[in-house]
Design an enzyme around this catalytic site. Structure first.
Site, PDB file in Angstrom:
ATOM      1  N   GLU A  49       0.864  -1.176   0.000  1.00 51.39           N
ATOM      2  CA  GLU A  49       0.000   0.000   0.000  1.00 51.39           C
ATOM      3  C   GLU A  49       0.896   1.218   0.000  1.00 51.39           C
ATOM      4  OE1 GLU A  49      -3.983  -1.570   2.382  1.00 51.39           O
ATOM      5  OE2 GLU A  49      -2.700  -0.071   3.303  1.00 51.39           O
ATOM      6  N   ASP A  60      -5.715   8.563  11.054  1.00 50.69           N
ATOM      7  CA  ASP A  60      -4.400   8.092  11.469  1.00 50.69           C
ATOM      8  C   ASP A  60      -4.026   8.562  12.861  1.00 50.69           C
ATOM      9  OD1 ASP A  60      -3.362   6.576   9.222  1.00 50.69           O
ATOM     10  OD2 ASP A  60      -3.556   8.458   8.111  1.00 50.69           O
TER      11      ASP A  60
END
Lengths: 278, 400
Positions: A49, A60
């Protein structure tokens, strides 16, 4: 068959779990990310990724938020990340997933991003803040370029929601089936591991619901937790995604050489753990 | 086909999958609980006996003459006094409504983001009143420049969490609140302070704030006529949408939003999202956003912490594009001058956010008077009082 679907067929045939590695591209530099990606592939990563750093990464935790800040400071943009992807593609056939927030895609232009991604050798996009209800136009332009858009499911996805996601994320003609990203817990990336064994059982249920490979991510930070998350050889998840734990090792390494050694050592550890008999 | 909660091409729900079920649950509560007579009765009783609604309209004759000495542009200048609400700003209308809803939904913990601290104070106040634990995320820079509100939130029992990331302002506080929510989504209610964010927040907040416009419109009719012009400051845009909503259907009424031009909209230090932004997605909604060619959100700037935000509510984006509302801007200096002017002319210390609306009155009045061929009747939303800004205003105005 699409490269990413081929990879899952090979893994299944070999009875192996997929190891998907997330890299925040541009941390510490665009050039270094290309090398680190190849190092990860060489050490046993099946899928990469490639993270596009975003100024406001609300999904995040602090480690990947810091990585994104460093990457932006190093000049990383969606288009530059795709340049790195094409350099990786020139040296490897590993499936590449472009992992991004939606605003860079929207601002650069969905059709242009899909075209550039295809030209760079990317196989699918994962847009973390684009639920399937909003993803119709992007899915269409991606399918036209032979790219998939990876759907996400979460522990909060109740049965009706899972069905809605499944329905809205059916692979379009021309697109790979790719995989479903199952989030192991409620939280941001890098939070403490939750009950990964239970998450692996949920992932198995998702695989039955979607009839597509399911990768489990969030909170996987060691060989042992990767093993736990992958679950039984015949069940559990089809593989795991590891991001924050790798970014932390890159952050803590003192030099470029040390970063490469750290990536190799950690990806090897994950690979060994996943390949151990359950 | 577009998903839920669109205003033209703007709005929607651009969030991590984990939050989608929570937004669906909130939208159901908005539709099924909010309109019930029992809920409305409880809310309106609190708005009356606790908040002090309805708030009055004040005619500002001295200010009108100072802005327009010969009387050619302003026929009447009316102020909708949201500064007289308990906690000193319109934010309490929204916080109280949302927290009553949170309680009805069975949520046991409240989080909020705040810029100037007015929404944080309002949420902490409503949480104290309803007996709910509350945590407020605020940018570290904003905690410095709005210190009195930090003290008020703490006094009210809320935990104020400093946010050190990014520009250390409202945008970053909202990022951190979203991270908290995605982690604690099963128990926690996120009380969004502006008419921004993913669906259903823009609709929910507008429905709780439109009481400003409904009351003001009724008061104007009691006085004999609708206004010609309604003016409000716009950061995320909750006070503006609250007052605009009631007049949107009155074709004779011009609607003006005033954004923060910071050091000037032709510099890179401003927060004029509708004037200088591009279409993007920030904090869950498609709207205008200040961002670069790569889609990275840029840091806004305004002397006013409440307007220091690189996004704007999606309904304003539609009102701008359809032309139903006009968006102008005022600089830091123009806002500070206006705050001093209002204080001396009317004896009202306005918040720096609100001061932006006052700074634009003269230019808007002249434009409207010219178009109409007569002086205009002007209604301004006085969204909040300026006690929190005393240090900034007095430091600026010390020699004036």
């Amino acid at each position: 068959m699409h490269r990413i679907d081929q990879r899952f067929v090979e893994l299944r045939r070999a009875g192996r779990k997929a190891l998907c590695v997330y890299l925040c591209v541009g941390d510490p530099s665009l050039e270094a990310s290309g090398f680190l990606a190849l190092e990860a592939i060489d050490a046993g990563a099946d899928i990469l990724e490639l993270g596009v750093p975003f100024s406001d990464p609300t999904a995040d935790g602090p480690t990947l938020a810091r990585a994104a800040e460093r990457a932006i400071a190093a000049g990383a943009t969606l288009e530059r990340v795709l340049e790195v992807a094409s350099r990786i593609r020139a040296r490897s056939e590993a499936p590449l997933v472009l992992f991004t927030y939606y605003n860079p895609v929207l601002v650069v232009g969905e059709a242009k991003v899909a075209r550039l991604a295809r030209e760079a050798g990317v196989d699918a996009l994962l847009v973390v803040d684009l639920p399937p209800e909003e993803a119709g136009p992007l899915r269409a332009v991606c399918a036209a370029e032979g790219l998939g858009v990876v759907p996400l499911v979460s522990p909060t996805s109740h049965a009706a929601r899972v069905e809605a996601i499944r329905h809205a994320s059916m692979p379009l003609d021309g697109a790979p089936r790719a995989f479903v990203y199952s989030i192991s817990m409620t939280g941001v990336t890098g939070a403490s591991p939750s009950d990964l064994a239970a998450a692996a059982r949920d992932a198995e249920a998702m695989r039955r619901a979607f009839d597509r490979p399911v990768l489990l991510g969030f909170g996987i930070d060691s060989g042992a937790s990767a093993r736990l998350a992958a679950g039984e050889a015949s069940g559990g998840a089809d593989g795991v995604v590891v991001g924050t734990a790798l970014a932390r090792r890159i952050e803590q390494a003192a030099s470029g050489d040390e970063q490469r050694r750290a990536v190799r050592a950690f990806v090897s550890e994950l690979r060994r753990a996943l390949d151990e008999p359950a | 086909m577009l998903g839920a909660g669109y205003f033209g091409q703007f709005g929607g729900r651009f969030v991590a999958e984990t939050l989608v079920p929570a937004l669906e649950e909130l939208d159901r509560a908005r539709q099924e609980i909010l309109p019930t007579p029992a809920f409305q009765a409880e809310l309106h009783e609190l708005l009356r006996s606790y908040v002090g609604r309805p708030t009055p309209l004040t005619e500002a004759k001295r200010l009108a003459r100072r802005i327009d000495p010969d009387g050619g542009a302003i026929a009447e200048l009316l102020l909708k006094r949201e500064d007289l609400c308990h906690t000193g700003a319109h934010k309490i209308n929204n916080a109280l409504g949302q927290l009553l809803l949170a309680k009805a939904m069975g949520k046991t913990r409240i989080i909020a983001e705040t810029g100037a601290g007015q929404h944080g104070v309002a949420t902490a106040t409503a949480a104290a009143l309803l007996g709910l634990p509350c945590e407020v995320y605020q940018g570290a820079l904003d905690m410095e420049r709005q210190a009195p509100n930090v003290a008020r939130m703490r006094l009210l029992g809320a935990r104020v969490v400093p946010v050190e990331s990014g520009s250390r302002t409202l945008k970053d506080a909202m990022n951190e609140a979203l991270r908290d929510w995605v982690t604690n989504v099963r128990t926690t209610y996120y009380c969004v302070g502006s008419a921004a964010g993913p669906h259903p927040y823009p609709t929910l907040v507008a429905s709780l704030q439109r009481i400003i416009g409904d009351e003001a419109r009724a008061s104007c009719i009691d006085r004999g006529a609708l206004p010609d012009v309604v003016i409000a400051c716009v950061g995320g845009g909750s006070n503006a949408i609250g007052i605009f909503k009631a007049f949107e259907g009155d074709a004779s009424v011009s609607l003006y939003g005033v954004e923060a031009a910071g050091l000037g909209i032709d510099t890179d230090k401003h927060a004029a999202t509708l004037s200088r932004g591009r279409i993007g997605v920030l904090h869950g909604a498609k709207s205008y956003v200040l961002c670069d060619d790569a889609g990275q959100v840029t840091e806004a700037h305004s002397v006013s912490a409440g307007l220091d935000y690189p996004g704007v509510g999606p309904e304003h984006a539609r009102l701008r594009d359809t032309g139903r509302a006009t968006y102008v801007s005022a600089t830091d200096t123009e806002a500070l001058d206006a705050a001093l002017e209002v204080a001396r002319a009317e004896g009202i210390v306005v918040a720096l956010e609100t001061a932006h609306a006052f700074a634009a009155i003269g230019a808007i009045a002249r434009r409207e008077a010219e178009a109409r061929g007569r002086p205009a009747r002007i209604l301004v939303c006085l969204s909040g009082r300026g006690d929190k800004d005393l240090d900034t205003i007095t430091a600026y105005g010390g020699g004036k």
